[in-house]
Write a protein that holds these residues in place. Structure first.
Motif, PDB file in Angstrom:
ATOM      1  N   ASP A  75      -9.029   0.385   2.693  1.00  0.00           N
ATOM      2  CA  ASP A  75      -9.494   1.356   1.716  1.00  0.00           C
ATOM      3  C   ASP A  75     -10.999   1.586   1.786  1.00  0.00           C
ATOM      4  O   ASP A  75     -11.514   2.482   1.131  1.00  0.00           O
ATOM      5  CB  ASP A  75      -9.120   0.904   0.298  1.00  0.00           C
ATOM      6  N   VAL A  76     -11.740   0.827   2.573  1.00  0.00           N
ATOM      7  CA  VAL A  76     -13.197   0.998   2.616  1.00  0.00           C
ATOM      8  C   VAL A  76     -13.668   1.481   3.980  1.00  0.00           C
ATOM      9  O   VAL A  76     -14.859   1.552   4.229  1.00  0.00           O
ATOM     10  CB  VAL A  76     -13.931  -0.319   2.264  1.00  0.00           C
ATOM     11  N   LEU A  77     -12.741   1.831   4.862  1.00  0.00           N
ATOM     12  CA  LEU A  77     -13.123   2.187   6.220  1.00  0.00           C
ATOM     13  C   LEU A  77     -13.128   3.689   6.439  1.00  0.00           C
ATOM     14  O   LEU A  77     -12.342   4.420   5.848  1.00  0.00           O
ATOM     15  CB  LEU A  77     -12.165   1.543   7.232  1.00  0.00           C
ATOM     16  N   GLY A  78     -14.018   4.159   7.363  1.00  0.00           N
ATOM     17  CA  GLY A  78     -14.047   5.561   7.774  1.00  0.00           C
ATOM     18  C   GLY A  78     -12.986   5.831   8.801  1.00  0.00           C
ATOM     19  O   GLY A  78     -12.111   5.009   9.010  1.00  0.00           O
ATOM     20  N   PHE A  79     -13.041   7.033   9.480  1.00  0.00           N
ATOM     21  CA  PHE A  79     -14.234   7.873   9.451  1.00  0.00           C
ATOM     22  C   PHE A  79     -13.897   9.220   8.813  1.00  0.00           C
ATOM     23  O   PHE A  79     -12.844   9.789   9.094  1.00  0.00           O
ATOM     24  CB  PHE A  79     -14.764   8.105  10.864  1.00  0.00           C
ATOM     25  N   SER A  80     -14.820   9.752   8.020  1.00  0.00           N
ATOM     26  CA  SER A  80     -14.640  11.074   7.436  1.00  0.00           C
ATOM     27  C   SER A  80     -15.404  12.139   8.211  1.00  0.00           C
ATOM     28  O   SER A  80     -15.075  13.324   8.123  1.00  0.00           O
ATOM     29  CB  SER A  80     -15.095  11.076   5.973  1.00  0.00           C
ATOM     30  N   ASP A  81     -16.419  11.737   8.991  1.00  0.00           N
ATOM     31  CA  ASP A  81     -17.222  12.713   9.726  1.00  0.00           C
ATOM     32  C   ASP A  81     -17.980  12.012  10.846  1.00  0.00           C
ATOM     33  O   ASP A  81     -18.130  10.786  10.852  1.00  0.00           O
ATOM     34  CB  ASP A  81     -18.212  13.399   8.781  1.00  0.00           C
ATOM     35  N   PHE A  82     -18.443  12.802  11.808  1.00  0.00           N
ATOM     36  CA  PHE A  82     -19.285  12.302  12.891  1.00  0.00           C
ATOM     37  C   PHE A  82     -20.150  13.445  13.393  1.00  0.00           C
ATOM     38  O   PHE A  82     -19.874  14.623  13.160  1.00  0.00           O
ATOM     39  CB  PHE A  82     -18.424  11.741  14.036  1.00  0.00           C
ATOM     40  N   ASN A 115     -23.348   1.012  -0.344  1.00  0.00           N
ATOM     41  CA  ASN A 115     -21.908   0.925  -0.113  1.00  0.00           C
ATOM     42  C   ASN A 115     -21.158   1.989  -0.907  1.00  0.00           C
ATOM     43  O   ASN A 115     -19.990   1.822  -1.258  1.00  0.00           O
ATOM     44  CB  ASN A 115     -21.378  -0.465  -0.461  1.00  0.00           C
ATOM     45  N   ILE A 116     -21.822   3.119  -1.193  1.00  0.00           N
ATOM     46  CA  ILE A 116     -21.155   4.233  -1.862  1.00  0.00           C
ATOM     47  C   ILE A 116     -20.238   4.946  -0.871  1.00  0.00           C
ATOM     48  O   ILE A 116     -20.419   4.833   0.347  1.00  0.00           O
ATOM     49  CB  ILE A 116     -22.175   5.238  -2.440  1.00  0.00           C
ATOM     50  N   PRO A 117     -19.241   5.686  -1.350  1.00  0.00           N
ATOM     51  CA  PRO A 117     -18.415   6.487  -0.438  1.00  0.00           C
ATOM     52  C   PRO A 117     -19.264   7.507   0.308  1.00  0.00           C
ATOM     53  O   PRO A 117     -20.125   8.166  -0.283  1.00  0.00           O
ATOM     54  CB  PRO A 117     -17.431   7.179  -1.387  1.00  0.00           C
ATOM     55  N   ILE A 118     -19.030   7.616   1.615  1.00  0.00           N
ATOM     56  CA  ILE A 118     -19.792   8.525   2.470  1.00  0.00           C
ATOM     57  C   ILE A 118     -18.861   9.595   3.013  1.00  0.00           C
ATOM     58  O   ILE A 118     -17.731   9.309   3.410  1.00  0.00           O
ATOM     59  CB  ILE A 118     -20.466   7.767   3.617  1.00  0.00           C
ATOM     60  N   TYR A 119     -19.371  10.842   3.077  1.00  0.00           N
ATOM     61  CA  TYR A 119     -18.508  11.966   3.417  1.00  0.00           C
ATOM     62  C   TYR A 119     -18.962  12.787   4.610  1.00  0.00           C
ATOM     63  O   TYR A 119     -18.126  13.382   5.298  1.00  0.00           O
ATOM     64  CB  TYR A 119     -18.373  12.898   2.203  1.00  0.00           C
ATOM     65  N   ILE A 158     -20.546  16.614  -0.443  1.00  0.00           N
ATOM     66  CA  ILE A 158     -20.873  17.554   0.630  1.00  0.00           C
ATOM     67  C   ILE A 158     -19.820  17.412   1.727  1.00  0.00           C
ATOM     68  O   ILE A 158     -19.570  16.323   2.229  1.00  0.00           O
ATOM     69  CB  ILE A 158     -22.275  17.280   1.189  1.00  0.00           C
ATOM     70  N   LYS A 159     -19.199  18.535   2.114  1.00  0.00           N
ATOM     71  CA  LYS A 159     -18.144  18.511   3.127  1.00  0.00           C
ATOM     72  C   LYS A 159     -18.701  18.661   4.545  1.00  0.00           C
ATOM     73  O   LYS A 159     -18.176  18.084   5.488  1.00  0.00           O
ATOM     74  CB  LYS A 159     -17.118  19.610   2.850  1.00  0.00           C
ATOM     75  N   THR A 171     -22.776  22.174   2.442  1.00  0.00           N
ATOM     76  CA  THR A 171     -21.846  22.961   1.640  1.00  0.00           C
ATOM     77  C   THR A 171     -20.748  22.091   1.047  1.00  0.00           C
ATOM     78  O   THR A 171     -20.372  21.067   1.620  1.00  0.00           O
ATOM     79  CB  THR A 171     -21.219  24.090   2.477  1.00  0.00           C
ATOM     80  N   ASN A 172     -20.288  22.501  -0.116  1.00  0.00           N
ATOM     81  CA  ASN A 172     -19.032  22.026  -0.696  1.00  0.00           C
ATOM     82  C   ASN A 172     -18.367  23.234  -1.343  1.00  0.00           C
ATOM     83  O   ASN A 172     -18.826  24.365  -1.179  1.00  0.00           O
ATOM     84  CB  ASN A 172     -19.259  20.870  -1.683  1.00  0.00           C
TER      85      ASN A 172
END
Length: 208
Positions: A75-82, A115-119, A158-159, A171-172
């Motif tokens: 539940d704490v692993l990425g990846f959401s972006d690169f 350690n906040i959620p990163i997007y 931010i997406k 942007t979001n």
């Protein structure tokens, strides 16, 4: 996988679903979250540190095995972006402060000050990497050196973040923003442009 842009659209074989009892052996470990072009290749990232690139028709190269996971920490692993300065200088982000660097052969988990959620992440032409997290917290840095430069205090993350005309654009679903001189601000754009928010891409000097 659906390929557009040639004489006719082509549907390719789907990426292999997880099949191994050892999750570290799987290419796609979760939902594919982002696809980008770096040095002429399409790269994809996804949940539980999935990462790889398309090297030809129906041919994908998985790098996921280089980003080890612990099934107890899914539940704490990425990846959401690169994003990448090149195929040998790629940054991957997601999860709770889960930030990595990949040089095309070796991956390294980086020291990140939160350690906040990163997007989202942007490798900009000013030589820095910008990372956006929960509530619009923006971090700027490289390698293991990072600083929080601003907190946008926005409810939606931010997406997408891209570099265009000397600044970072963000942007979001609520609008279009920019980061310039370490300041986060809403862009004053005509309404018919502002409502086209949510995703961004830059190629050949054009912001889409």
């Amino acid at each position: 996988i659906y390929i557009l842009g040639g004489p006719i659209p082509v549907e390719e074989t789907p990426l292999d679903p997880p099949s191994s009892t050892n999750a570290n052996d799987n290419f796609v470990r979760g939902t594919v979250s982002k696809i980008k072009s770096i040095d002429g290749y399409a790269y994809v990232c996804g949940g539980r540190r999935s990462f790889g690139k398309r090297i030809g028709k129906n041919k994908w190269q998985s790098y996921s095995h280089l980003f080890k996971i612990n099934n107890d920490l899914d539940d704490v692993l990425g990846f959401s972006d690169f994003d990448g300065f090149s195929s040998k200088d790629i940054y991957l982000v997601g999860g709770l402060g889960d930030v990595w660097h990949f040089n095309g052969e070796v991956s390294r988990k980086l020291s990140f000050p939160s350690n906040i959620p990163i997007y989202s992440v942007c490798c900009s032409k000013d030589g820095f990497v910008y990372v956006s997290g929960l509530n619009g917290d923006i971090f700027k840095g490289k390698e293991n050196s990072w600083e929080k430069i601003t907190s946008a205090n926005i409810s939606l993350p931010i997406k997408d973040m891209v570099w265009h005309e000397g600044q970072v654009w963000c942007t979001n679903d609520y609008g279009i923003f920019s980061i310039k001189d370490n300041k986060f601000q809403r862009e004053n754009l005509p309404n018919d442009i502002s409502v086209s928010a949510g995703n961004m891409s830059v190629r050949h000097g054009i912001l889409l």
